[in-house]
Design a protein around this motif. Structure first.
Motif, PDB file in Angstrom:
ATOM      1  N   LYS A 113      31.148  36.959  34.205  1.00  0.00           N
ATOM      2  CA  LYS A 113      30.373  38.138  33.830  1.00  0.00           C
ATOM      3  C   LYS A 113      30.259  38.215  32.314  1.00  0.00           C
ATOM      4  CE  LYS A 113      31.474  40.803  37.882  1.00  0.00           C
ATOM      5  NZ  LYS A 113      31.684  42.088  38.445  1.00  0.00           N
ATOM      6  N   GLU A 115      30.346  40.652  30.299  1.00  0.00           N
ATOM      7  CA  GLU A 115      31.354  41.498  29.641  1.00  0.00           C
ATOM      8  C   GLU A 115      32.626  40.713  29.357  1.00  0.00           C
ATOM      9  OE1 GLU A 115      30.503  42.861  33.280  1.00  0.00           O
ATOM     10  OE2 GLU A 115      28.660  42.773  32.139  1.00  0.00           O
ATOM     11  N   LYS A 116      32.980  39.797  30.238  1.00  0.00           N
ATOM     12  CA  LYS A 116      34.177  38.977  30.044  1.00  0.00           C
ATOM     13  C   LYS A 116      33.941  37.902  28.991  1.00  0.00           C
ATOM     14  CE  LYS A 116      36.894  40.472  33.436  1.00  0.00           C
ATOM     15  NZ  LYS A 116      38.220  40.988  33.252  1.00  0.00           N
TER      16      LYS A 116
END
Length: 119
Positions: A113, A115-116
């Protein structure tokens, strides 16, 4: 594995334009987009789409590429192994920065993802 001086020199002289198409192919083959790739490059370097294209057109080396970059303050949080090298053990700053980019592209291609990836 620790990079040799020859390896570090090769990384410095390699052009971003020669590697960029491989990044695009890698992420698109795994269902990600060129726009997502640019988002990752922007996060790491501070470059916008126009600057990325200009650097490709100018065929700048990674040495010039990262000299012009404003590395994200959280870039040092990028760890792990890429191409057999543990990023946190690389002592040459330029080689480490190139491997940061390689690792982010790898994470994108593996479906992590955003965000990661962007920590």
């Amino acid at each position: 594995m620790i990079p040799t001086p020859e390896h570090n020199e090769r990384m410095a002289k390699m052009t971003f334009a020669s590697v960029y198409p491989h990044y695009v192919t890698k992420v698109e083959r795994k269902g990600r987009t060129k726009e997502e790739l640019h988002e990752v490059i922007k996060w790491l370097t501070g470059f916008d789409d126009v600057k990325i294209q200009a650097l490709i057109d100018e065929k700048v080396t990674f040495e010039v590429f990262f000299a012009q970059a404003k590395l994200h303050p959280k870039a040092e949080l990028i760890t792990g192994t890429i191409c057999g090298y543990k990023i946190q053990e690389i002592d040459n700053p330029l080689t480490k920065q190139v491997r940061y980019l390689d690792k982010l592209v790898d994470e994108l291609a593996k479906g992590k993802k955003m965000e990661k990836i962007l920590r």
